[in-house]
Design an enzyme around this catalytic site. Structure first.
Site, PDB file in Angstrom:
ATOM      1  N   VAL A  59       0.834  -1.203   0.000  1.00  0.00           N
ATOM      2  CA  VAL A  59       0.000   0.000   0.000  1.00  0.00           C
ATOM      3  C   VAL A  59       0.868   1.253   0.000  1.00  0.00           C
ATOM      4  O   VAL A  59       0.616   2.196  -0.768  1.00  0.00           O
ATOM      5  CB  VAL A  59      -0.951  -0.001   1.216  1.00  0.00           C
ATOM      6  CG1 VAL A  59      -1.765   1.295   1.248  1.00  0.00           C
ATOM      7  CG2 VAL A  59      -1.888  -1.202   1.167  1.00  0.00           C
ATOM      8  N   ARG A  91      -3.276   1.272  10.824  1.00  0.00           N
ATOM      9  CA  ARG A  91      -3.877   0.758  12.049  1.00  0.00           C
ATOM     10  C   ARG A  91      -3.921   1.878  13.086  1.00  0.00           C
ATOM     11  O   ARG A  91      -2.938   2.610  13.272  1.00  0.00           O
ATOM     12  CB  ARG A  91      -3.067  -0.427  12.602  1.00  0.00           C
ATOM     13  CG  ARG A  91      -3.267  -1.718  11.827  1.00  0.00           C
ATOM     14  CD  ARG A  91      -4.678  -2.262  12.061  1.00  0.00           C
ATOM     15  NE  ARG A  91      -4.957  -3.458  11.290  1.00  0.00           N
ATOM     16  CZ  ARG A  91      -5.522  -3.454  10.084  1.00  0.00           C
ATOM     17  NH1 ARG A  91      -5.823  -2.295   9.513  1.00  0.00           N
ATOM     18  NH2 ARG A  91      -5.792  -4.583   9.466  1.00  0.00           N
ATOM     19  N   GLU A 142     -12.460   0.596  17.653  1.00  0.00           N
ATOM     20  CA  GLU A 142     -13.414   0.791  16.554  1.00  0.00           C
ATOM     21  C   GLU A 142     -14.731   0.101  16.869  1.00  0.00           C
ATOM     22  O   GLU A 142     -14.738  -1.086  17.196  1.00  0.00           O
ATOM     23  CB  GLU A 142     -12.818   0.257  15.251  1.00  0.00           C
ATOM     24  CG  GLU A 142     -11.603   1.041  14.788  1.00  0.00           C
ATOM     25  CD  GLU A 142     -11.074   0.609  13.425  1.00  0.00           C
ATOM     26  OE1 GLU A 142     -11.630  -0.355  12.845  1.00  0.00           O
ATOM     27  OE2 GLU A 142     -10.112   1.227  12.949  1.00  0.00           O
ATOM     28  N   HIS A 201     -13.146   3.372   8.741  1.00  0.00           N
ATOM     29  CA  HIS A 201     -12.345   2.230   8.262  1.00  0.00           C
ATOM     30  C   HIS A 201     -12.814   1.790   6.868  1.00  0.00           C
ATOM     31  O   HIS A 201     -13.220   0.650   6.643  1.00  0.00           O
ATOM     32  CB  HIS A 201     -12.417   1.064   9.241  1.00  0.00           C
ATOM     33  CG  HIS A 201     -11.221   0.155   9.155  1.00  0.00           C
ATOM     34  ND1 HIS A 201     -10.684  -0.488  10.241  1.00  0.00           N
ATOM     35  CD2 HIS A 201     -10.445  -0.225   8.088  1.00  0.00           C
ATOM     36  CE1 HIS A 201      -9.644  -1.234   9.873  1.00  0.00           C
ATOM     37  NE2 HIS A 201      -9.491  -1.075   8.571  1.00  0.00           N
TER      38      HIS A 201
END
Length: 581
Positions: free
Chosen positions: A212, A292, A321, A340
């Site tokens: 990523v 994260r 979360e 998210h």
């Protein structure tokens, strides 16, 4: 000393063998497999059979996969072709632990915690956990490894989606898109309040230059940004190929106008951005996090925002979360938040579902997944080449441990590989795991595989050393032979002891079939396709040229007690042992 190789015994007049059907090879028998019958010992013994998951799947029932969070339909359809699928969402920890004992595999996203209690509750049945996504911080890898459970993820399908979301947050933050949108919808028109900053010419520090991170770097370069990166494991040539300079952690913090986080959550990265690291940053820095939540100390970030060290933040992930509604960080005016959404595109959801379904099904079939995160990766072509040697390694381990006399603890094992391959062209991890499996399973109730072999050996105080014996010649075949030695033990078959006092067995692959070729100092030649009987016999005129020899007899079925008794009554046989494979 004389030696003899004897083919598989088939003559019922010389030894009447039991008609009990042979056990399927997929069964893993973990019991005291060695029946040793000296003349003074009564015949007898009990057998215990443990059927592994691979055995169960070979019968009529399909393995069961518990899908604990929503998965794309394409992935579910793929799973249903090979498994029974139980889609049970929003399970409490207690409900998950109750269900898991009936499941061979579990698929989760980021919302389900797969902790030690889950693996313990599975009772050893759970063989694979699939994480539909990249991060695996919600899975207890140590517990998975200890319980022999493979953990696989889906690291490629959502790469582009996560990178695109990172860029979207970067641009939205720089131009105050979310705040301006809310202002207009509230009936206001505050053009001067929401003046942003340009991206062109600014320095972006990509923290974590994996899949990523590198995709974010490519896109940021296209926006005219100067991109640097920090990643202690990233190769410099890969960074240079896309025009990115790798720098130290402190240099990245000190020079960046924007920081984009893309590292996994580990003990080393937990709260990596904290009061101390914020103090090292350029005043007015802007931070994006689609990795994260735990990598940022959220309370410290609020302080840095209030103090003006951090001008803005754009966050897709949080340490908890969903975050609490009254979270100071979420409610901060200069923070842009999303729930998210990094992997939340239609294309990524389907891609992840297919990728994780393929990995889980492959693992249940016994294949080594390319995306396993708690086992060494063995390329498919290497696995194919090593297949007969894998079988040989496990059987040599089983033979060696069965030769150990009762009461002798196995602590030191030496494995020698005779090969003409160069060290960097011959990976022994899979073979070592199978030797460990062969040694431990017959004397314990533990299921051993590539995932937990080293851990299980260490836990039991078993020290396995390896050596390569280099041979001249063509390296076409990966191995000439494997030798297993167990030191500091007594043997129930004295002839299995080498001159230096260890139990020693050696084997090789012939025409694709594993063979036992040496026991102690005696050469033998018998295929390891069934079980074997080892006999030491005294030389008789016309039979052998020297005084003693070891004969290896291959048997397809387990001999009856009467047959074994008759072997012991043969005057020329001094000792014998039956070894179950």
């Amino acid at each position: 000393m004389a030696s003899i190789g004897t083919p598989t015994l088939k003559n019922p007049s010389s030894l009447s063998l039991s008609s009990k059907p042979r056990l399927p090879s997929v069964l893993s028998a973990a019991f005291p497999n060695s029946l040793h019958f000296p003349r003074s010992h009564p015949l007898g013994g009990r057998r215990f059979l443990i059927i592994t998951a691979s055995a169960a799947s070979s019968f009529s029932n399909k393995p069961t996969v518990l899908v604990a969070e929503k998965l794309g339909e394409a992935g579910l359809e793929l799973l249903k072709e090979f498994t029974n699928v139980d889609c049970s969402y929003n399970l409490s920890p207690e409900e998950l632990c109750t269900k898991i004992s009936l499941c061979d595999a579990l698929i989760v996203r980021s919302g389900t915690k797969v902790n030690r209690e889950v693996f313990e509750a599975s009772g050893g049945r759970l063989k694979v956990v699939g994480r539909a996504g990249v991060g695996i911080d919600n899975v207890d890898l140590s517990a998975a490894t200890e319980h022999g459970c493979l953990v696989v993820n889906a690291p490629t399908a959502n790469t582009v989606a996560a990178a695109e979301h990172g860029i979207a947050l970067l641009a939205a933050m720089a131009r105050n898109v979310a705040q301006a949108d809310a202002s207009v919808k509230a009936g206001k028109w505050q053009r001067n309040k929401y003046v942003g900053v340009s991206l062109v010419g600014k320095t972006l520090a990509v923290m974590g230059f994996g899949k990523v991170g590198s995709e974010v770097a490519r896109r940021a370069k296209g926006l005219g940004m100067h991109v640097i990166a920090h990643d202690p494991y990233a190769p410099a040539d890969r960074a240079r190929a896309i025009g990115v300079e790798l720098v130290s952690f402190d240099e990245a913090l000190a020079t960046a106008d924007f920081i984009s986080l893309h590292m996994p959550l580990t003990p080393a990265t937990n709260k990596m951005l904290n009061d101390e690291t914020f103090a090292k940053m350029k005043k007015g820095v802007r931070i994006v996090n689609v990795a994260r939540g735990g990598v940022i100390d959220e309370e410290a970030l609020v302080r840095a925002l209030d103090d003006g060290i951090v001008a803005q933040a754009a966050l897709d992930v949080f340490s908890q979360e969903p975050p609490k509604p009254d979270s100071k960080l979420v409610q901060h005016e200069r923070v842009t938040v999303t729930p998210h959404l990094g992997a939340s595109t239609m294309e990524a959801q389907e891609g992840v579902a297919i990728e994780i379904a393929e990995a889980v099904v492959g693992a249940l079939k016994g294949e080594l997944a390319a995306t396993a995160v708690n086992a060494p990766m063995v390329p498919a072509e290497v696995l194919t080449e090593l297949k007969p040697y894998v079988e040989l390694a496990e059987k040599l381990g089983r033979l060696a441990v069965q030769l150990v006399a009762g009461g002798s603890g196995v602590k030191t094992v030496k494995v020698s590989y005779a090969t003409s391959r160069a060290p960097d062209d011959f990976d022994t991890r899979l073979l070592r795991a199978m030797i460990t499996k062969g040694i431990i399973e017959p004397i314990s109730s533990v299921f051993v595989n590539l995932v937990n072999a080293d851990f299980t050996a260490k836990q039991r105080g078993l020290r396995i050393t390896e050596e390569r014996v280099h041979l001249d010649g063509s390296p076409e075949s990966p191995l000439e032979s494997i030798q297993v030695q167990i030191a500091n033990v007594e043997s129930k078959f004295a002839s299995a002891m080498s001159e230096s006092g260890e139990i020693r067995v050696e084997g090789r692959v012939k025409d694709g079939v594993p063979h036992l070729t040496k026991v102690g100092s005696f050469e033998v030649d018998v295929s390891l396709e069934g079980s074997i009987i080892l006999c030491r016999q005294v030389d008789q005129p016309g039979l052998l040229p020297r005084k003693h020899a070891v004969m290896a007899i291959g048997v397809d079925d387990q001999p009856s007690m009467e047959s074994l008794k008759r072997i012991g009554e043969v005057p020329a046989i001094e000792e014998f042992v039956f070894l179950k494979l």
